[in-house]
Design an enzyme around this catalytic site. Sequence first.
Site, mmCIF file in Angstrom:
data_model
loop_
_atom_site.group_PDB
_atom_site.id
_atom_site.type_symbol
_atom_site.label_atom_id
_atom_site.label_comp_id
_atom_site.label_asym_id
_atom_site.label_seq_id
_atom_site.Cartn_x
_atom_site.Cartn_y
_atom_site.Cartn_z
ATOM 1 N N ASP A 171 30.056 44.086 28.304
ATOM 2 C CA ASP A 171 29.709 44.801 29.533
ATOM 3 C C ASP A 171 28.243 45.241 29.467
ATOM 4 O OD1 ASP A 171 29.960 45.880 32.036
ATOM 5 O OD2 ASP A 171 30.818 47.769 31.349
ATOM 6 N N HIS A 231 18.832 48.411 30.913
ATOM 7 C CA HIS A 231 18.091 49.176 31.921
ATOM 8 C C HIS A 231 16.669 49.414 31.463
ATOM 9 C CE1 HIS A 231 21.100 50.127 34.896
ATOM 10 N NE2 HIS A 231 21.965 50.521 33.978
ATOM 11 N N LEU A 236 22.399 40.042 33.169
ATOM 12 C CA LEU A 236 21.147 39.533 32.617
ATOM 13 C C LEU A 236 19.984 39.911 33.519
ATOM 14 C CD1 LEU A 236 22.781 36.164 31.694
ATOM 15 C CD2 LEU A 236 22.435 38.130 30.202
ATOM 16 N N ARG A 237 20.308 40.515 34.665
ATOM 17 C CA ARG A 237 19.327 41.093 35.594
ATOM 18 C C ARG A 237 18.474 40.055 36.319
ATOM 19 N NH1 ARG A 237 22.116 45.574 36.069
ATOM 20 N NH2 ARG A 237 21.943 47.026 34.326
#
Lengths: 426, 166, 326
Positions: free
Chosen positions: A306, A310, A64-65
């Site tokens: 997965d 980006h 989820l960054r």
Amino acid sequence: MRILIKNGRIIDPANQLDKIGDICIADGRIVSILKGGDDFTAEEVIVADGKIVCPGLVDLSARLREPGQEFKATIASESMAAVSSGITSICCPPDTQPAIDTAAVAELIQQRAEATSKLRIFPLGALTHGLKGEHLAEMHALKRAGCVGVSNACMDIANTDVLRHAMEYAHSCDLTVHIQAEDHFLSRNGVAHEGVISTRLGLPPIPETAETIAVARALLLVEQIGGRTHFCRVSSARSIALISDAKKAGLPVTADVGICHLHLTDMDVDGYNTNCHLRPPLRDQRDREALCQGILSGSIDAICSDHQPHDEDAKASPFSETEAGASTIELLLPLTLDLVSKKKLSLTEALSSLTNKPAAILGIDAGTLSPGRAADIVIIDMEKHFSVDQSCLISAGKNTPFNGWELNGVVTNVFFSGQAVYQNND
Amino acid sequence: MSSDKHDIDEILAEMHSQLLSYLKKSNISEPLIIGIQTGGLWIAEKMRSSLNIGSPVGELNIAFYRDDFSRIGLHPRVTPSSLPFEIEDRHIILVDDVLHTGRTIRAAMNEIFDYGRPASITLAVLIDRSGRELPIQADVVGKRLALKTDEHVKLLGPEPLALEFK
Amino acid sequence: MTSNNIQLDNNGRLKHFLTTEGLNKNLLLNILDHAESFAGVGDRAVKKVPLLRGKTIVNLFFEPSTRTRTTFELAAKRLSADVLNINIAQSATSKGESLQDTLRTLEAMHCDMFVVRHGSSGAAHFMAKHVSPRIRIINAGDGNHAHPTQAMLDMFTIRHHKKDFSRLKVAIVGDIMHSRVARSEIHALTTLGVNEVRVIAPLTLLPARVETLGVHVFHELEAGLEDVDVVIMLRLQRERMRSALLPSEQEYFHNYGLTEKRLQVAKDDAIVMHPGPINRGVEIDTHVADGERSVILQQVSHGIAVRMAVMAMSMGSLVDKQEEKT
């Protein structure tokens, strides 16, 4: 809020249920299932004629960054994307920045998820401090902070002695160890499966043995230690065979596969398609078929997204300089259903690998529709088709390898703890 | 419609006699002869033998000098130019089959100057047709034709030589 | 496949030259024929033709290479183009400007063609995909992937000596794994229809499934050289010893170094080639490198004509009928 979902085809793999009927929801929990709809006074009635009603999906791995890479995505942005695909539980790996090696980071992530009121996030704690593969992380503290397992994510533990002790310690904490098996000496600077394509394109190769040797090493340690071990993102036929043998021998191991690996092969890398730069790499056709077979045979327990969103720059470079990973979270369900239409999986098997089985791996109370449980429910219209359009993805990451694919299966309603968190009536 | 062989021979004879008197008038001795590929080359061979010029005919392929490269690109088949002699301070007879817009001759002269600086260039053509776009005139002309823009004449060869009108 | 079509324009003419793979035989022969025509230009008083007058060609080198850059520069100048040499240390791009930003900057300077050398496989493809449609890309070497102009100048040299490709047996010896030249040569040779292509190397220097490129694999030099018409030696980088692919230079030369004695099993008129720069005494013996069968220096001079041909052909496809209207 009292909700009645009427006349849907209810599929609950955990209870081997596949019948048409009603579900009654009150105070965020399931009151009754199949029967009782006629006597239930609901504030809202949803007619689910011809639609599938199943438990909210459990995604075993999504980045989820947050914290650390909010320029790529945030918990808020990815939660929106996740629920649009019916996902109400997400397990996130510990390779955030900073890594989830302290209770504070684990708690922060869960709080952010709570703030969205859309889904729950179950963090994995770090297996080693800073994921550096040298010192053990404080696993007890991580467990108390809500971590459902421990993992070193994609980071190397080169020293087998460290791995052994980490697995032993996790076992004594009663934590499942999630291992993404990769021998980093063998994969070196590789970016593509070692084979016809890497040779033609001149891309640094990752041999199959980079995975199988690491799987074998971990399996032998499991044999010695005995702790629950989950193999993440298995990509090759040989790995499945090793895991399958271990299961037959009674070892406490499970495995999952990323959805991309069930649809794509290294051929899709041709033309230097950076959206197909994944880790582990896409392998060949034979491996892809073995992965599907592995789900059928039970060698592989779960399918996960997965998800790795980006920013545009991360993929806008020559292939080997790009970052690995695909944005997949909102296509997890339709791509899994596509395997059903291609007759590779039955509908129940497919849904099971997205609901009760991943929930069991995480040991969480989710992925089934039994009365008394939190009402995490998805309604799916199998008749609806759509075409994947990169630019229309809800996720902040537009890096999908599936742009232009025609898929069927559209989520029309999602309930999280009895709250309507997503609706699509187009 | 094609002209018969007799016509060509007459035109060649006309070129020959004009060329002789032109060389004499201009005081040119021991000229070199250069033909532009491909039709010009055939005519140049005829002139060389009838004028008894000792050196072989130079071949010029102007593909690399055309002014339409940026519009139509490189020509598909290019046989290289070949000038088997030094042209510095020599008198050149430049031969082509049909003089039309003048662009080919401009390109040919540009190319010749990349091999050296000749003493003079005499232009001899089989056919001088209407439609000039550049200030270029032939010194020796076998036959003059007034053609409309959509009419074309082409030399077929090498054996036998014949003119084709379209 | 898009990876190949990206090289051609709507009329099937060469647009970008990125790899020899996926181009048909006629197109490859066309390059050789054009190169033949351009070869004479270097012998004249004025070593220039005005084909690309007013065009600007940028040599964009992310890896240092004086040799290749120089021949591209000469080729461009002989076509009367203006040439700009830009050397970018690769570390600088990872620090700051992305390749895409570099492209945009150069586009804004109204350049017409980029000749690109880059350490990553696929870099030239990446540029061709992202560059504005009026700009042409020539690959001057990308990672381990392709070096198509080097391969074509080698084809030119082979045709010069052997005329017909169809009966030839060609051996490529050495570090196939890390060689973009070898990959481009293999594709060119198989497309041009040679009888047999062999690769000779220890397993550590061969990429996986190399036989799928259409070659026969040999691990022993003498066996591989038997009866061949052309021997192409590849340069051996010192770092192969460091990364545990080979024990030592001495051992390599002992087993894979080309000597007069070893060459005896090849055909009597076999030629020896090397893309340069040569490591004398590592992959090739000095006597062979300077010997009568060596055509290594010819390769260099053919390089200019071949690069002129490729530049002229790809720039010549600049205006096709559809683009002209817009």
